[in-house]
Design a protein around this motif. Sequence first.
Motif, mmCIF file in Angstrom:
data_model
loop_
_atom_site.group_PDB
_atom_site.id
_atom_site.type_symbol
_atom_site.label_atom_id
_atom_site.label_comp_id
_atom_site.label_asym_id
_atom_site.label_seq_id
_atom_site.Cartn_x
_atom_site.Cartn_y
_atom_site.Cartn_z
ATOM 1 N N LEU A 27 -2.583 -6.152 -2.300
ATOM 2 C CA LEU A 27 -2.107 -4.770 -2.246
ATOM 3 C C LEU A 27 -0.588 -4.706 -2.054
ATOM 4 O O LEU A 27 0.081 -3.859 -2.667
ATOM 5 C CB LEU A 27 -2.839 -4.007 -1.138
ATOM 6 N N ARG A 31 2.141 -2.995 -4.512
ATOM 7 C CA ARG A 31 3.170 -2.088 -3.984
ATOM 8 C C ARG A 31 4.559 -2.529 -4.462
ATOM 9 O O ARG A 31 5.383 -1.723 -4.864
ATOM 10 C CB ARG A 31 3.091 -2.048 -2.461
ATOM 11 N N VAL A 39 1.398 3.612 -8.105
ATOM 12 C CA VAL A 39 0.891 2.890 -6.928
ATOM 13 C C VAL A 39 0.718 3.845 -5.754
ATOM 14 O O VAL A 39 -0.274 3.771 -5.030
ATOM 15 C CB VAL A 39 1.810 1.700 -6.561
ATOM 16 N N ASP A 40 1.657 4.771 -5.579
ATOM 17 C CA ASP A 40 1.528 5.769 -4.512
ATOM 18 C C ASP A 40 0.244 6.576 -4.667
ATOM 19 O O ASP A 40 -0.480 6.800 -3.691
ATOM 20 C CB ASP A 40 2.729 6.716 -4.497
ATOM 21 N N PHE A 43 -2.764 4.251 -3.876
ATOM 22 C CA PHE A 43 -2.897 4.019 -2.443
ATOM 23 C C PHE A 43 -3.377 5.270 -1.711
ATOM 24 O O PHE A 43 -4.078 5.168 -0.709
ATOM 25 C CB PHE A 43 -1.572 3.535 -1.848
ATOM 26 N N ALA A 49 -5.514 1.158 2.113
ATOM 27 C CA ALA A 49 -4.651 0.344 1.255
ATOM 28 C C ALA A 49 -3.238 0.246 1.804
ATOM 29 O O ALA A 49 -2.657 -0.841 1.839
ATOM 30 C CB ALA A 49 -4.630 0.906 -0.166
ATOM 31 N N GLU A 50 -2.683 1.354 2.224
ATOM 32 C CA GLU A 50 -1.301 1.353 2.716
ATOM 33 C C GLU A 50 -1.167 0.481 3.959
ATOM 34 O O GLU A 50 -0.240 -0.332 4.066
ATOM 35 C CB GLU A 50 -0.843 2.781 3.015
ATOM 36 N N ALA A 53 -1.478 -3.279 3.019
ATOM 37 C CA ALA A 53 -0.265 -3.771 2.359
ATOM 38 C C ALA A 53 0.857 -3.940 3.372
ATOM 39 O O ALA A 53 1.574 -4.951 3.352
ATOM 40 C CB ALA A 53 0.162 -2.815 1.245
ATOM 41 N N ALA A 102 -10.867 -0.453 -5.923
ATOM 42 C CA ALA A 102 -9.836 0.536 -6.244
ATOM 43 C C ALA A 102 -10.298 1.435 -7.381
ATOM 44 O O ALA A 102 -10.052 2.652 -7.344
ATOM 45 C CB ALA A 102 -8.532 -0.160 -6.609
#
Length: 125
Positions: A27, A31, A39-40, A43, A49-50, A53, A102
């Motif tokens: 992840l 990013r 990607v934003d 996520f 996910a954030e 990462a 995802a």
Amino acid sequence: MQDLIAHASAAAGIEPEVAEKAIGAILAFLRKEGPKPDVDELFATVPGAEAAAAAAEHAGAGVLGALMGLGGGLMGLAGRLAGLGLDMTQMEAIGREVFVYAGEKAGEERVRQVAAAIPGLSQFL
């Protein structure tokens, strides 16, 4: 995220703690290498996910992380995963699980968009 960790751990035949680190590394790679807006959005729809990462980026910030990250792109990611003790088959299994998860959360088209923007990544989907 715990479901993903459990599935990845089982698919790769590794401990959940290692799977969690590998997922975070993948992840963090997305990013770093992917198109920020896509990607934003990805996520935002994939729970955890954030945080995963960010934890991986923080863990890779030391001297060993700097040495492991000498190569960029997919080779850099492969080096980081190898540093966790994973072989290529295990890397592929975890990668597959991350992309399936995802895709379930964010939609397969969004996952394909992100993968298509990162050189060499789409061959693994």
